[in-house]
Design an enzyme around this catalytic site. Structure first.
Site, PDB file in Angstrom:
ATOM      1  N   SER A  12      25.552 -34.484   7.814  1.00  0.00           N
ATOM      2  CA  SER A  12      26.679 -34.182   7.082  1.00  0.00           C
ATOM      3  C   SER A  12      27.830 -34.944   8.202  1.00  0.00           C
ATOM      4  O   SER A  12      27.887 -34.640   9.472  1.00  0.00           O
ATOM      5  CB  SER A  12      27.219 -32.794   7.234  1.00  0.00           C
ATOM      6  OG  SER A  12      28.412 -32.643   6.999  1.00  0.00           O
ATOM      7  N   HIS A  37      25.743 -36.873   3.708  1.00  0.00           N
ATOM      8  CA  HIS A  37      26.506 -35.790   3.135  1.00  0.00           C
ATOM      9  C   HIS A  37      27.914 -36.080   3.493  1.00  0.00           C
ATOM     10  O   HIS A  37      28.372 -35.854   4.461  1.00  0.00           O
ATOM     11  CB  HIS A  37      25.942 -34.405   3.537  1.00  0.00           C
ATOM     12  CG  HIS A  37      26.175 -33.165   2.787  1.00  0.00           C
ATOM     13  ND1 HIS A  37      25.896 -33.131   1.334  1.00  0.00           N
ATOM     14  CD2 HIS A  37      27.268 -32.260   2.921  1.00  0.00           C
ATOM     15  CE1 HIS A  37      26.500 -31.816   1.045  1.00  0.00           C
ATOM     16  NE2 HIS A  37      27.451 -31.611   2.249  1.00  0.00           N
ATOM     17  N   ASP A  39      31.658 -34.223   3.125  1.00  0.00           N
ATOM     18  CA  ASP A  39      32.139 -32.851   2.882  1.00  0.00           C
ATOM     19  C   ASP A  39      33.518 -32.841   2.658  1.00  0.00           C
ATOM     20  O   ASP A  39      34.314 -33.048   3.488  1.00  0.00           O
ATOM     21  CB  ASP A  39      31.895 -31.749   4.127  1.00  0.00           C
ATOM     22  CG  ASP A  39      30.491 -31.236   4.002  1.00  0.00           C
ATOM     23  OD1 ASP A  39      29.797 -31.617   5.136  1.00  0.00           O
ATOM     24  OD2 ASP A  39      29.890 -30.937   2.883  1.00  0.00           O
ATOM     25  N   MET A  41      37.184 -31.216   1.522  1.00  0.00           N
ATOM     26  CA  MET A  41      37.910 -30.036   1.612  1.00  0.00           C
ATOM     27  C   MET A  41      39.264 -30.190   1.147  1.00  0.00           C
ATOM     28  O   MET A  41      39.797 -31.075   1.962  1.00  0.00           O
ATOM     29  CB  MET A  41      37.538 -29.145   2.779  1.00  0.00           C
ATOM     30  CG  MET A  41      35.985 -29.058   3.279  1.00  0.00           C
ATOM     31  SD  MET A  41      35.986 -28.533   5.025  1.00  0.00           S
ATOM     32  CE  MET A  41      34.101 -28.522   5.171  1.00  0.00           C
ATOM     33  N   HIS A  70      30.049 -33.438  -1.591  1.00  0.00           N
ATOM     34  CA  HIS A  70      30.087 -32.025  -1.737  1.00  0.00           C
ATOM     35  C   HIS A  70      31.609 -31.827  -1.947  1.00  0.00           C
ATOM     36  O   HIS A  70      32.386 -31.792  -0.830  1.00  0.00           O
ATOM     37  CB  HIS A  70      29.440 -31.443  -0.652  1.00  0.00           C
ATOM     38  CG  HIS A  70      29.803 -30.169  -0.549  1.00  0.00           C
ATOM     39  ND1 HIS A  70      29.359 -29.012   0.360  1.00  0.00           N
ATOM     40  CD2 HIS A  70      29.794 -29.124  -1.509  1.00  0.00           C
ATOM     41  CE1 HIS A  70      29.523 -27.749   0.068  1.00  0.00           C
ATOM     42  NE2 HIS A  70      29.705 -27.793  -1.120  1.00  0.00           N
ATOM     43  N   MET A  72      34.479 -29.547  -2.028  1.00  0.00           N
ATOM     44  CA  MET A  72      34.767 -28.223  -1.946  1.00  0.00           C
ATOM     45  C   MET A  72      36.239 -27.881  -2.065  1.00  0.00           C
ATOM     46  O   MET A  72      36.987 -28.097  -1.425  1.00  0.00           O
ATOM     47  CB  MET A  72      34.360 -27.614  -0.397  1.00  0.00           C
ATOM     48  CG  MET A  72      32.885 -27.470  -0.080  1.00  0.00           C
ATOM     49  SD  MET A  72      32.770 -27.304   1.479  1.00  0.00           S
ATOM     50  CE  MET A  72      32.494 -29.075   1.973  1.00  0.00           C
ATOM     51  N   MET A 141      24.532 -22.914  -0.570  1.00  0.00           N
ATOM     52  CA  MET A 141      25.315 -22.834   0.525  1.00  0.00           C
ATOM     53  C   MET A 141      24.484 -21.754   1.360  1.00  0.00           C
ATOM     54  O   MET A 141      24.277 -20.736   0.980  1.00  0.00           O
ATOM     55  CB  MET A 141      26.648 -22.469   0.282  1.00  0.00           C
ATOM     56  CG  MET A 141      27.441 -23.778  -0.306  1.00  0.00           C
ATOM     57  SD  MET A 141      27.603 -24.935   0.638  1.00  0.00           S
ATOM     58  CE  MET A 141      28.234 -24.731   2.174  1.00  0.00           C
ATOM     59  N   GLY A 146      33.488 -24.534   4.792  1.00  0.00           N
ATOM     60  CA  GLY A 146      34.829 -24.669   5.493  1.00  0.00           C
ATOM     61  C   GLY A 146      34.646 -25.191   6.744  1.00  0.00           C
ATOM     62  O   GLY A 146      35.476 -26.049   7.139  1.00  0.00           O
ATOM     63  N   GLY A 148      31.515 -26.756  10.051  1.00  0.00           N
ATOM     64  CA  GLY A 148      30.411 -27.128  10.643  1.00  0.00           C
ATOM     65  C   GLY A 148      30.140 -26.034  11.775  1.00  0.00           C
ATOM     66  O   GLY A 148      31.153 -25.219  12.053  1.00  0.00           O
ATOM     67  N   ASP A 180      22.575 -26.264   2.805  1.00  0.00           N
ATOM     68  CA  ASP A 180      23.862 -26.745   3.511  1.00  0.00           C
ATOM     69  C   ASP A 180      24.578 -25.653   4.554  1.00  0.00           C
ATOM     70  O   ASP A 180      25.313 -24.969   3.882  1.00  0.00           O
ATOM     71  CB  ASP A 180      24.687 -27.340   2.647  1.00  0.00           C
ATOM     72  CG  ASP A 180      26.005 -28.092   3.169  1.00  0.00           C
ATOM     73  OD1 ASP A 180      26.658 -28.474   2.107  1.00  0.00           O
ATOM     74  OD2 ASP A 180      25.828 -28.396   4.321  1.00  0.00           O
TER      75      ASP A 180
HETATM   76  C1  DX5 Z   1      30.479 -26.712   5.429  1.00  0.00           C
HETATM   77  C2  DX5 Z   1      29.704 -27.900   4.875  1.00  0.00           C
HETATM   78  C3  DX5 Z   1      28.394 -28.270   5.783  1.00  0.00           C
HETATM   79  C4  DX5 Z   1      28.579 -28.283   7.134  1.00  0.00           C
HETATM   80  C5  DX5 Z   1      27.321 -28.157   7.819  1.00  0.00           C
HETATM   81  O1  DX5 Z   1      31.364 -26.185   4.455  1.00  0.00           O
HETATM   82  O2  DX5 Z   1      29.431 -27.859   3.467  1.00  0.00           O
HETATM   83  O3  DX5 Z   1      27.867 -29.335   5.085  1.00  0.00           O
HETATM   84  O4  DX5 Z   1      29.316 -29.268   7.298  1.00  0.00           O
HETATM   85  O5  DX5 Z   1      27.381 -28.353   8.992  1.00  0.00           O
HETATM   86  P1  DX5 Z   1      26.357 -27.609  10.016  1.00  0.00           P
HETATM   87  O6  DX5 Z   1      25.040 -28.426   9.757  1.00  0.00           O
HETATM   88  O7  DX5 Z   1      26.957 -27.936  11.253  1.00  0.00           O
HETATM   89  O8  DX5 Z   1      26.475 -26.261   9.733  1.00  0.00           O
HETATM   90 ZN    ZN Z   2      28.424 -29.757   2.587  1.00  0.00          ZN
END
Ligand code: DX5
Ligand code: ZN
Length: 220
Positions: A12, A37, A39, A41, A70, A72, A141, A146, A148, A180
């Site tokens: 990611s 990946h 993300d 948001m 992804h 969100m 999920m 939101g 990492g 994820d």
């Molecule tokens: C969270 C994201 C994930 C996140 C994963 O909202 O969708 O993809 O970036 O990060 P880690 O692997 O650090 O949990």
């Molecule tokens: Zn993600």
């Protein structure tokens, strides 16, 4: 196109150093990643704002890897054309967002991309089973989306992964099951044992001292 029994590792980019994102994308590619990946948001669907289609366009020229996007965001239907234009290969939308899920999934496929449907830890699997014959990927999920760096939510999510695999196989479908959030060399085996094959990982890969080794460890 890999099938749902092939383990796929998808770093990611959220966890990378955005100040040198081109280098970070190439680093994941050279380290042996299968997908990348992304993300997205919007600060409304989730309590954080990350990046939009322009960031995807900036990433695109730096790798041939599948861009696994992804969304969100509350209105994935409204912004879909911009992400398609930006060069995404796969687009995953949330069942909880404010859109006609079937229509959005169909529009992603109409554009020639692979489509995915995501559900949050608190969302029941029944919310997504009606769409199983319309998807190329199910994203379960394993953290509240939101941010990492959160911890893997095993009890709330692994039964859903196992049940999704059972229903998929019973129906003769072939969609990927992606997890994820909080995925590392330990939790990846828990997820795989329950039926997941696409492993998204931000912190455990981008913050690893040796990314190629971390990706190899994630392959089991
Ligand atoms: C969270 C994201 C994930 C996140 C994963 O909202 O969708 O993809 O970036 O990060 P880690 O692997 O650090 O949990
Ligand atoms: Zn993600």
């Amino acid at each position: 196109m890999s099938d749902c029994n092939t383990r796929i590792i998808a770093p990611s980019v959220l966890a990378s150093d955005w100040g040198k994102v081109g280098e970070e994308v190439r680093r994941a590619d050279e380290a042996g990643a299968d997908w990348l990946h992304l993300d997205v948001m919007d600060g409304h669907f989730v309590e954080n704002i990350s990046f939009g289609p322009q960031f995807v366009s900036a990433v695109r020229p730096h790798t041939e890897l599948t861009l696994d996007t992804h969304l969100m965001i509350t209105r994935p239907d409204k912004y879909l054309p911009m992400f398609i234009e930006a060069g995404c290969d796969r687009i995953t939308v949330h069942v909880e967002a404010d859109h006609d899920v079937s229509a959005t999934l169909a529009d992603i496929r109409k554009a020639g991309l692979q489509c995915g449907l995501a559900l949050n830890p608190a969302t029941l699997l029944e919310e997504v089973t009606p769409f199983f014959d319309q998807i190329d990927l199910l994203l379960v999920m394993t953290v509240v989306p939101g941010f990492g760096g959160q911890s893997f939510m095993e009890t709330e999510t692994m039964p859903k992964v196992a049940e999704a695999r059972e229903i998929r196989n019973a129906k003769g479908l072939g969609f990927h099951i992606e997890v994820d959030g909080g995925i590392d060399h330990r939790t990846v085996e828990i997820a795989a044992n329950h039926g997941a094959n696409v492993m998204v990982a931000g912190t455990s890969l981008y913050k690893a001292p040796d990314m190629p080794e971390a990706i190899l460890a994630m392959r089991g």
